[in-house]
Design an enzyme around this catalytic site. Structure first.
Site, PDB file in Angstrom:
ATOM      1  N   ASN A  34       0.851  -1.183   0.000  1.00 28.27           N
ATOM      2  CA  ASN A  34       0.000   0.000   0.000  1.00 28.27           C
ATOM      3  C   ASN A  34       0.886   1.232   0.000  1.00 28.27           C
ATOM      4  O   ASN A  34       2.013   1.181   0.496  1.00 28.27           O
ATOM      5  CB  ASN A  34      -0.819   0.046   1.290  1.00 28.27           C
ATOM      6  CG  ASN A  34      -2.058  -0.816   1.229  1.00 28.27           C
ATOM      7  OD1 ASN A  34      -2.059  -1.871   0.611  1.00 28.27           O
ATOM      8  ND2 ASN A  34      -3.093  -0.363   1.894  1.00 28.27           N
TER       9      ASN A  34
HETATM   10 CA    CA Z   1      -7.305  -2.172   3.692  1.00 28.98          CA
END
Ligand code: CA
Ligand code: CTP
Length: 232
Positions: A34
């Site tokens: 991420n």
């Molecule tokens: Ca998430």
């Protein structure tokens, strides 16, 4: 700053903070992750320590240096972060846990020992098979002898921030959610500022756009205020 010298509204309190991204390897040179700079989490660890708390920071890979006076551990994957969190929570009954980490929700089902090579210039590998990662915040929030008194999650949303955050608060079982809009144009990811909504079971509070350090200081003060009042 040594432990013995600490004073302030959070003196004697223990805090756990998760921060940064996790990296889920695909082979020795590639990973799934991420976006996360770790800035908000590191600023929070520092702000809590500045109010006198004993802070344990568990961080994925970032370019940041751990704040002075904070006990930091580092990891790469979600499963490693979860193991560190569980171990820390079982060893210390934390007063508060704040999960700012941008944990990868999935990991590649298999990790290749050797670099995956292209067979030719138009070659692509087989579709990625993914497995779900443990939900660290949900694990901390679940009833257990190790549950911190106050468990706070962050929610990164790109749309309908309040509605998604309200649903997340219920789903995760945490006490508060700090929701932020990370949509296109917000410049929050990697940027110096954040604009958040603090949501509890009973209240919703929109904060102005602030530096990540100021969001951290304000949240640390809000936590200290919560502990200064009686709760059953
Ligand atoms: Ca998430
Ligand atoms: N979180 C966690 N472990 C995970 C996923 C998320 O601890 N495996 C925590 C984050 O640190 C954050 C909160 O859960 O505090 C919300 O993360 P977010 O990605 O916004 O929520 P998800 O439940 O993963 O939902 P989605 O990504 O689908 O929006």
């Amino acid at each position: 700053r040594t432990q013995a010298q600490k004073s302030g509204p959070l003196a004697g309190r223990t805090c756990l903070v998760t921060a940064g991204p996790t990296h889920e390897p695909l082979d020795p040179v590639r990973y799934l992750a991420n976006r996360s700079s770790g800035k908000q989490g590191y600023a929070l660890a520092e702000a809590l320590a500045d109010l006198g708390a004993k802070v344990r920071l568990i961080s994925g890979p970032t370019a940041l240096r751990a704040p002075a006076g904070v006990d930091a551990s580092f990891c790469e994957t979600a499963r490693q972060m979860n193991a560190l969190v569980v171990e820390a929570a079982e060893a210390t009954s934390f007063d508060v846990a704040i999960c700012t980490a941008a944990v990868a929700d999935w990991r590649p089902a298999s990790v290749q020992d050797q670099k995956i090579k292209k067979a030719g210039k138009d070659d692509v590998p087989a579709p990625l098979e993914l497995l779900p990662n443990p939900d660290i915040l949900a694990g901390l929030s679940a009833p257990s002898p190790f549950r911190p008194r106050l468990v706070i999650g962050f929610a990164a949303e790109t749309e309908r921030v309040e509605a998604h955050a309200r649903a997340k608060l219920a789903r995760k079982g945490c006490d508060w959610i700090v929701a932020n809009n990370v949509g296109a144009g917000s410049n929050v990811m990697g940027g110096p500022e954040n604009e958040v909504v603090l949501m509890t079971q009973e209240t919703v509070e929109s904060w102005p756009r602030l530096s990540k350090e100021d969001v951290a200081r304000r949240l640390a003060i809000t936590v200290a205020d919560w502990f200064s009042k009686p709760h059953n």
